[in-house]
Structures are given as C-alpha cells and as structure tokens.
Design a protein around this motif. Sequence first.
Motif, PDB file in Angstrom:
ATOM      1  N   HIS A  57     -33.114 -22.222  37.416  1.00 23.50           N
ATOM      2  CA  HIS A  57     -32.245 -22.055  38.577  1.00 23.50           C
ATOM      3  C   HIS A  57     -31.088 -21.113  38.265  1.00 23.50           C
ATOM      4  CE1 HIS A  57     -29.771 -24.167  41.981  1.00 23.50           C
ATOM      5  NE2 HIS A  57     -30.064 -22.934  42.281  1.00 23.50           N
ATOM      6  N   HIS A  62     -31.034 -17.075  40.168  1.00 25.73           N
ATOM      7  CA  HIS A  62     -29.745 -16.493  40.572  1.00 25.73           C
ATOM      8  C   HIS A  62     -29.443 -15.150  39.933  1.00 25.73           C
ATOM      9  CE1 HIS A  62     -27.772 -19.289  43.336  1.00 25.73           C
ATOM     10  NE2 HIS A  62     -28.592 -20.178  42.805  1.00 25.73           N
ATOM     11  N   HIS A  71     -34.728 -16.763  46.331  1.00 29.80           N
ATOM     12  CA  HIS A  71     -33.918 -17.986  46.312  1.00 29.80           C
ATOM     13  C   HIS A  71     -32.764 -17.855  47.305  1.00 29.80           C
ATOM     14  CE1 HIS A  71     -32.288 -21.684  44.782  1.00 29.80           C
ATOM     15  NE2 HIS A  71     -31.139 -21.116  44.459  1.00 29.80           N
ATOM     16  N   HIS A  75     -30.762 -20.358  50.134  1.00 31.11           N
ATOM     17  CA  HIS A  75     -29.316 -20.536  50.323  1.00 31.11           C
ATOM     18  C   HIS A  75     -28.913 -20.205  51.757  1.00 31.11           C
ATOM     19  CE1 HIS A  75     -27.393 -21.524  46.406  1.00 31.11           C
ATOM     20  NE2 HIS A  75     -28.593 -21.215  45.983  1.00 31.11           N
TER      21      HIS A  75
HETATM   22 ZN   LIG Z   1     -29.253 -21.819  43.997  1.00 30.34          ZN
END
Ligand SMILES: [Zn+2]
Length: 186
Positions: A57, A62, A71, A75
């Motif tokens: 993660h 990120h 990802h 969000h």
């Molecule tokens: Zn995240």
Amino acid sequence: MQLSKFSYYSDFVAYPLVLIALAAININHITWVSGAEWLGAGMAGLVLWSLMEYVLHRIALHRMPYLSPMHGLHHAAPLAFIGTPTWLSVSILGIAILGPAWARFGFNVADGLTFGVMLGYWWYGVVHHVIHHRANQSSPAYFNTLRAWHMRHHFSPRGGNFGVTTSVWDHIFGTAIRVRDKAAVS
Ligand SMILES: [Zn+2]
Ligand SMILES: [Zn+2]
C-alpha cells in the motif's frame, strides 16, 4: 483496477475455496510434527501478509507508476468496485510465495505459509469492504476502530496509516497519523 461487481465480490467466495484446497491437499500425510510445522508456517504467513499489506500500500499503490493512478481511483471513489481480479492475485501470491517457499523449505511449509498469506489477504478484503461499504451500519468495535484509522489515511493531508487490518507496521515505521496531527491541520 476497476472491476465488475461480480469480479469484486468473487474474492470473498473464491479465496475460502482456495484456502480449503490448500489445507486439504496435505491432510492425508499429516503427522504431529508436520501439522505443527504447517501451523507455524501459517502464522508466519499471516504476519508476512500484514507486512506485505503495509509495504504494497505504501510503496506500490502510492508511489509506483501505473499502480498509483489505479489506487487513486479508490481514493476518489471509495465505494467503486476497485480491486485486483481473483485469478491475478491468486497467481501472483502463488508465484511469489508458494513457489520460492516450496523450493526453499519443502511443500508442507510452503503450503502453510501460502495459506497464512492468502488468509490475511482475504481478511484484508473483508475489512476494507466493511470499512467503506458498511459505514452507515453498526459494526463491531474492531471494524469501527479500523474505519476511523483508515479514514485518516483517506482524508488526512498527512500521508500515513497504510496498514488496513493492523496499525502495527505504521507505528513501527513511523507513519501512524496521530489524531492531533489531523486536528492541527484542519
Ligand atoms: Zn491509499
Ligand atoms: Zn480505502
């Protein structure tokens, strides 16, 4: 990536079947020693998954090109059916965990280790689903605590809280967002 509703939910059904298969495959040859070895490997797999969850993660989702924009979709729309297709995650975990561990430690340990990692992955999926999709329903305290923790990951301007099923690695690596950090910014 964006999944169909069917593909998103199939993880929750397919993984228990894979776990049953992993547990059953060795059962005929089980002894006290090999059973204890398998169980120990399974527990190590659970811990390994929790670290993988944090690292994947924090770094892959990120920081890495291609993966971080995907990802970002989660969000931007936390309720969208974003995830990894079951066939792909099972293959990746099989190649990354089962294969090398089999070559190094033999099948029994590799099987237990993969069981633990896959159980952790399945549980991560359940927790993350409940955090976002059951936010308006009363959940056990365990989920409420993790929801508040994960919401700080989503909404705090400070990056952190990368663990989803446990906050342990964030505390170890100094990425836990303290509540007063958030209050100081807002
Ligand atoms: Zn995240
Ligand atoms: Zn989330």
